[in-house]
Scaffold this active site. Structure first.
Site, short mmCIF file in Angstrom:
data_model
loop_
_atom_site.label_atom_id
_atom_site.label_comp_id
_atom_site.label_asym_id
_atom_site.label_seq_id
_atom_site.Cartn_x
_atom_site.Cartn_y
_atom_site.Cartn_z
N LYS A 1 0.79 -1.23 0.00
CA LYS A 1 0.00 0.00 0.00
C LYS A 1 0.83 1.28 0.00
O LYS A 1 0.27 2.37 -0.11
CB LYS A 1 -0.98 -0.02 1.18
CG LYS A 1 -2.04 -1.10 1.02
CD LYS A 1 -3.00 -0.74 -0.09
CE LYS A 1 -3.54 -1.94 -0.82
NZ LYS A 1 -4.40 -1.64 -1.95
N1 PMP Z 1 -3.20 -7.75 2.21
C1 PMP Z 1 -2.96 -6.80 3.12
C2 PMP Z 1 -2.10 -7.13 4.30
C3 PMP Z 1 -3.54 -5.53 3.01
O1 PMP Z 1 -3.33 -4.59 3.95
C4 PMP Z 1 -4.38 -5.25 1.90
C5 PMP Z 1 -5.02 -3.91 1.78
N2 PMP Z 1 -6.08 -3.79 2.72
C6 PMP Z 1 -4.59 -6.28 0.96
C7 PMP Z 1 -3.97 -7.50 1.15
C8 PMP Z 1 -5.54 -6.13 -0.19
O2 PMP Z 1 -5.22 -5.14 -1.09
P1 PMP Z 1 -6.33 -4.39 -1.90
O3 PMP Z 1 -6.93 -3.36 -1.00
O4 PMP Z 1 -5.59 -3.77 -3.05
O5 PMP Z 1 -7.36 -5.38 -2.34
#
Ligand code: PMP
Length: 312
Positions: free
Chosen positions: A43
């Site tokens: 992120k």
């Molecule tokens: N894994 C983790 C540890 C995350 O923090 C996130 C984001 N919330 C994701 C996966 C999923 O990513 P996305 O929001 O792009 O679907």
């Protein structure tokens, strides 16, 4: 290697071949090591993009305020980006989410406002909107902002294509769905099968919403930018399966991953066992270190002790 600043370290993460998974000999599985970003997760890419775009479009000015509901990793990415642009950040996070993530957001300069855990992300989103009205703040809204999937089209998907000449299958978890949507929309026209992974308690496969220990993925409603045509298959993974692979990769390959990575690996193994050869790529969004206070070590050891590969 000398780097200019921390922002120069976002992206261009390594792709590691996972060599000990119970998959057929002809199948190679690679994991994109997103925990190597400076804020420790996939992120960081998003935080930077959301702030840069908002400034470019005149929605946010230096000295302004950003408010975002986040489970933590997006908050850390935003905190890094806000520091760069001299912007104040308030994150709204359900109380019992990873203490490590909340502490790091705060250390990076964010004000962390907690909402009751039982209200889930929905409660955090509602509270963030309310707060934003009073603060005159910009809310990036990662859950509906098209810059979210666009981040991953521009960066992560391109990096995968630079590293591998052919990708037969792509697996990623969905929290906001941004990572999956951005990469899947890039790879699908090239013939890649695209697979989503979610925990039991998430609704993408038609299941009932409910609690799960796998953190970072799982949704209560279908993400708006996730077109159904991007999705070839959905795997719904138990917490035990996810934690099992957290332990497996730590013990067999010396690789520390969080539970959303564990869930993604579990889905890779299921898909791989329906293939005889080919290349699978998945995303490893963050590290186990981020979940020590959540008891990830105990959960992982427990799942590992109780299991055999053949159980799933
Ligand atoms: N894994 C983790 C540890 C995350 O923090 C996130 C984001 N919330 C994701 C996966 C999923 O990513 P996305 O929001 O792009 O679907």
């Amino acid at each position: 290697m000398i780097v200019r600043d921390v922002y120069a370290l976002i992206g261009d993460t390594p792709l590691i071949e996972l060599r000990t998974l119970p998959v057929p000999n002809g199948v190679k599985v690679y994991g994109k090591m997103e925990m190597m970003n400076p804020g420790g997760s996939v992120k960081d890419r998003l935080g930077l993009k959301l702030i840069e775009q908002a400034i470019e479009r005149g929605q946010l000015e230096r000295g302004g305020t950003v408010i975002e509901p986040t489970a933590g990793n997006t908050g850390i990415g935003l905190a890094l980006a806000c520091q760069r642009y001299g912007v104040r950040l308030i994150t709204v996070t359900p109380e019992k989410f990873s203490q490590e993530k909340q502490a790091l957001m705060s250390l990076l300069g964010a004000t962390v406002v907690n909402t009751p855990t039982e209200l889930g992300m929905k409660g955090a989103i509602a509270h963030a909107k309310e707060l934003a009205k009073h603060e005159g703040a910009y809310v990036p809204e990662q859950f509906s902002n098209p810059d979210n999937p666009a981040t991953y089209v521009d960066t992560l998907a391109q990096e995968l294509l630079d590293d591998l000449s052919q990708i037969d299958l792509f697996v990623a978890g969905a929290g906001s769905g941004g990572t999956f949507a951005g990469v899947a929309q890039t790879l699908k026209p090239l013939g890649t099968k695209t697979v989503i992974v979610e925990p039991v308690g998430s609704i993408l496969n038609g299941g009932e919403p409910g609690p799960h220990k796998t953190e970072g993925i799982g949704v209560e409603k279908w993400p708006p930018f996730l077109e159904r045509s991007y999705v070839d298959a959905i795997h719904t993974i138990t917490d035990d399966e996810a934690f099992y692979y957290v332990a497996h990769l730590a013990k067999q390959e010396g690789l520390l991953i969080g539970s959303s990575s564990g869930a993604a690996i579990a889905a890779c193994v299921k898909e791989a066992n329906q293939m005889t050869e080919g290349t699978i790529v998945t995303i490893l969004p963050d590290s186990a270190e981020r979940y020590l206070s959540q008891g990830i070590v105990k959960e992982a050891e427990h799942a590992y002790k109780d299991s055999t590969h053949s159980r799933w």
